[in-house]
Design a protein around this motif. Structure first.
Motif, PDB file in Angstrom:
ATOM      1  N   MET A   1     -30.867  -7.198  77.855  1.00 47.26           N
ATOM      2  CA  MET A   1     -31.561  -8.247  77.126  1.00 47.26           C
ATOM      3  C   MET A   1     -31.310  -9.573  77.847  1.00 47.26           C
ATOM      4  N   THR A   2     -32.332 -10.400  77.950  1.00 46.49           N
ATOM      5  CA  THR A   2     -32.150 -11.693  78.606  1.00 46.49           C
ATOM      6  C   THR A   2     -31.380 -12.636  77.686  1.00 46.49           C
ATOM      7  N   VAL A   3     -30.778 -13.662  78.279  1.00 51.04           N
ATOM      8  CA  VAL A   3     -29.996 -14.620  77.499  1.00 51.04           C
ATOM      9  C   VAL A   3     -30.848 -15.292  76.420  1.00 51.04           C
ATOM     10  N   PRO A   4     -32.072 -15.779  76.748  1.00 46.78           N
ATOM     11  CA  PRO A   4     -32.882 -16.389  75.673  1.00 46.78           C
ATOM     12  C   PRO A   4     -33.195 -15.410  74.542  1.00 46.78           C
ATOM     13  N   ASP A   5     -33.460 -14.126  74.884  1.00 48.27           N
ATOM     14  CA  ASP A   5     -33.743 -13.135  73.846  1.00 48.27           C
ATOM     15  C   ASP A   5     -32.527 -12.895  72.970  1.00 48.27           C
ATOM     16  N   LEU A   6     -31.341 -12.818  73.589  1.00 46.58           N
ATOM     17  CA  LEU A   6     -30.120 -12.613  72.822  1.00 46.58           C
ATOM     18  C   LEU A   6     -29.847 -13.813  71.928  1.00 46.58           C
ATOM     19  N   ARG A   7     -30.051 -15.016  72.461  1.00 47.64           N
ATOM     20  CA  ARG A   7     -29.842 -16.231  71.668  1.00 47.64           C
ATOM     21  C   ARG A   7     -30.768 -16.224  70.445  1.00 47.64           C
ATOM     22  N   THR A   8     -32.019 -15.862  70.641  1.00 48.33           N
ATOM     23  CA  THR A   8     -32.984 -15.802  69.537  1.00 48.33           C
ATOM     24  C   THR A   8     -32.575 -14.749  68.521  1.00 48.33           C
ATOM     25  N   ARG A   9     -32.129 -13.586  69.009  1.00 45.48           N
ATOM     26  CA  ARG A   9     -31.708 -12.514  68.107  1.00 45.48           C
ATOM     27  C   ARG A   9     -30.516 -12.953  67.251  1.00 45.48           C
ATOM     28  N   ILE A  10     -29.566 -13.639  67.867  1.00 41.85           N
ATOM     29  CA  ILE A  10     -28.393 -14.103  67.119  1.00 41.85           C
ATOM     30  C   ILE A  10     -28.792 -15.179  66.119  1.00 41.85           C
ATOM     31  N   ARG A  11     -29.598 -16.153  66.558  1.00 39.66           N
ATOM     32  CA  ARG A  11     -30.043 -17.213  65.638  1.00 39.66           C
ATOM     33  C   ARG A  11     -30.796 -16.633  64.448  1.00 39.66           C
ATOM     34  N   ASP A  12     -31.680 -15.659  64.718  1.00 42.64           N
ATOM     35  CA  ASP A  12     -32.426 -15.023  63.627  1.00 42.64           C
ATOM     36  C   ASP A  12     -31.475 -14.326  62.655  1.00 42.64           C
ATOM     37  N   GLN A  37      -7.336 -21.811  48.410  1.00 42.67           N
ATOM     38  CA  GLN A  37      -8.202 -21.498  49.532  1.00 42.67           C
ATOM     39  C   GLN A  37      -8.140 -22.614  50.569  1.00 42.67           C
ATOM     40  N   THR A  38      -7.377 -22.406  51.612  1.00 43.10           N
ATOM     41  CA  THR A  38      -7.237 -23.379  52.692  1.00 43.10           C
ATOM     42  C   THR A  38      -8.399 -23.210  53.658  1.00 43.10           C
ATOM     43  N   PRO A  39      -9.146 -24.281  53.974  1.00 47.54           N
ATOM     44  CA  PRO A  39     -10.259 -24.159  54.920  1.00 47.54           C
ATOM     45  C   PRO A  39      -9.768 -23.765  56.315  1.00 47.54           C
ATOM     46  N   ALA A  40     -10.448 -22.797  56.894  1.00 44.12           N
ATOM     47  CA  ALA A  40     -10.126 -22.314  58.237  1.00 44.12           C
ATOM     48  C   ALA A  40     -11.422 -21.896  58.923  1.00 44.12           C
ATOM     49  N   ALA A  41     -11.357 -21.758  60.233  1.00 46.43           N
ATOM     50  CA  ALA A  41     -12.529 -21.336  60.994  1.00 46.43           C
ATOM     51  C   ALA A  41     -12.095 -20.475  62.165  1.00 46.43           C
ATOM     52  N   VAL A  42     -12.944 -19.514  62.504  1.00 46.12           N
ATOM     53  CA  VAL A  42     -12.737 -18.690  63.682  1.00 46.12           C
ATOM     54  C   VAL A  42     -13.974 -18.793  64.560  1.00 46.12           C
ATOM     55  N   LEU A  43     -13.800 -18.505  65.843  1.00 48.81           N
ATOM     56  CA  LEU A  43     -14.927 -18.542  66.768  1.00 48.81           C
ATOM     57  C   LEU A  43     -15.324 -17.130  67.153  1.00 48.81           C
ATOM     58  N   VAL A  44     -16.552 -16.767  66.811  1.00 46.63           N
ATOM     59  CA  VAL A  44     -17.142 -15.507  67.244  1.00 46.63           C
ATOM     60  C   VAL A  44     -17.889 -15.858  68.532  1.00 46.63           C
ATOM     61  N   ALA A  45     -17.178 -15.743  69.658  1.00 49.25           N
ATOM     62  CA  ALA A  45     -17.719 -16.169  70.956  1.00 49.25           C
ATOM     63  C   ALA A  45     -18.374 -14.985  71.661  1.00 49.25           C
ATOM     64  N   ILE A  46     -19.639 -15.149  71.989  1.00 44.18           N
ATOM     65  CA  ILE A  46     -20.411 -14.093  72.640  1.00 44.18           C
ATOM     66  C   ILE A  46     -20.631 -14.464  74.097  1.00 44.18           C
ATOM     67  N   HIS A  47     -20.288 -13.536  74.984  1.00 42.46           N
ATOM     68  CA  HIS A  47     -20.562 -13.708  76.417  1.00 42.46           C
ATOM     69  C   HIS A  47     -21.965 -13.159  76.645  1.00 42.46           C
ATOM     70  N   PRO A  48     -22.966 -14.032  76.904  1.00 42.13           N
ATOM     71  CA  PRO A  48     -24.354 -13.571  76.912  1.00 42.13           C
ATOM     72  C   PRO A  48     -24.727 -12.658  78.077  1.00 42.13           C
ATOM     73  N   VAL A  49     -24.105 -12.836  79.226  1.00 37.60           N
ATOM     74  CA  VAL A  49     -24.449 -12.008  80.389  1.00 37.60           C
ATOM     75  C   VAL A  49     -23.891 -10.593  80.201  1.00 37.60           C
ATOM     76  N   LEU A  50     -22.646 -10.507  79.765  1.00 40.78           N
ATOM     77  CA  LEU A  50     -22.016  -9.205  79.546  1.00 40.78           C
ATOM     78  C   LEU A  50     -22.369  -8.608  78.188  1.00 40.78           C
ATOM     79  N   GLU A  51     -22.911  -9.443  77.290  1.00 41.10           N
ATOM     80  CA  GLU A  51     -23.216  -9.061  75.909  1.00 41.10           C
ATOM     81  C   GLU A  51     -21.974  -8.476  75.239  1.00 41.10           C
ATOM     82  N   THR A  52     -20.917  -9.295  75.241  1.00 42.73           N
ATOM     83  CA  THR A  52     -19.643  -8.915  74.646  1.00 42.73           C
ATOM     84  C   THR A  52     -19.177 -10.003  73.682  1.00 42.73           C
TER      85      THR A  52
END
Length: 196
Positions: A1-12, A37-52
Motif C-alpha cells: 500500500m502506498t503511504v498516501p493510501d495508508l494515511r487515508t485508511r488510518i484517518r478514515d 483518572q489521571t490523564p495520560a497518553a500513548v503514541l501509536v506510531a506507524i512506520h508507513p514504509v514498513l507498515e509496522t
C-alpha cells in the motif's frame, strides 16, 4: 500500500465513532469504585514504509507492569499543553523518537486502566526513519509489529489470569516472542475493529 493510501485508511478509521474502552470491558463485576483518572497518553506510531507499529518492552526493573509490552507514553505533565504533547514527549524520552518526524493523524477513544489512568491513544505516522534509543530505566527493547497482524481481528483472543482473588479476562494479540496483552492489546483491537 502506498503511504498516501495508508494515511487515508488510518484517518478514515480514526473518524469512525466509538466509545471509550477499559480494562474492565470483559470484567464488569470487578470494576473498582473511586478510581482517580489521571490523564495520560500513548503514541501509536506507524512506520508507513514498513507498515509496522512501534512497541516497547518495559524494563523488568520497573515497579508497575515490568516486562510488559506497551506503547511509548505516560501521564500528562503540567508542561504538556495537550495529550498529544504528552505522547510525543514520552516517545522522545522513552525511545528517542525525534519530535519533528511524527505526522499526528488523530486519536482513538480513551482507555481506562486498572491502575487509574485515562489513557488517550494518539495515532501518528513517521515521516522519516530513526534509530531507536531505549531509555534503559524504562525500556528494555523497542520493536515493530506488522500492521497487517494487528489489524486482523482474528489474531485477537480472550485470555485470563487471577487478580486479587478473581479471574480477570483480557485481550491478547501475541506476535512471535512478544505477548501483547491488556490495555495495549485492547487499544490495538479497537484500531483493528475500525480498520476491518
Amino acid at each position: 500500500m502506498t503511504v498516501p493510501d495508508l494515511r487515508t485508511r488510518i484517518r478514515d478509521a480514526l473518524s469512525i465513532s466509538g466509545g471509550a474502552s477499559s480494562d474492565f470491558d470483559l470484567n464488569k463485576s470487578i470494576r473498582p469504585t473511586g478510581l482517580t483518572q489521571t490523564p495520560a497518553a500513548v503514541l501509536v506510531a506507524i512506520h508507513p514504509v514498513l507498515e509496522t507499529v512501534i512497541l516497547t518492552k518495559r524494563s523488568a526493573r520497573l515497579k508497575h507492569h515490568p516486562g510488559q509490552i506497551a506503547f511509548p507514553g505516560g501521564k500528562q505533565d503540567p508542561t504538556d499543553a495537550t495529550l498529544t504533547d504528552a505522547a510525543l514527549r514520552e516517545a522522545h524520552e522513552e525511545i528517542g523518537l525525534p519530535y519533528g518526524i511524527v505526522d499526528v493523524l488523530g486519536a482513538l477513544p480513551t482507555h481506562q486502566t486498572v491502575t487509574g489512568y485515562e489513557m488517550t491513544p494518539i495515532v501518528g505516522m513517521l515521516t522519516a526513519d530513526y534509530d531507536p534509543i531505549p531509555e534503559a530505566g524504562e525500556v528494555s527493547e523497542v520493536f515493530e509489529v506488522p500492521l497487517s497482524h494487528l489489524a486482523n481481528p482474528e489474531n485477537y483472543r480472550i485470555e485470563g489470569r487471577y487478580w486479587c482473588g478473581q479471574r480477570r479476562e483480557y485481550y491478547a494479540v501475541p506476535y512471535g516472542p512478544y505477548y501483547i496483552w491488556g490495555a495495549t492489546a485492547r487499544v490495538l483491537r479497537g484500531l483493528a475493529e475500525r480498520l476491518s
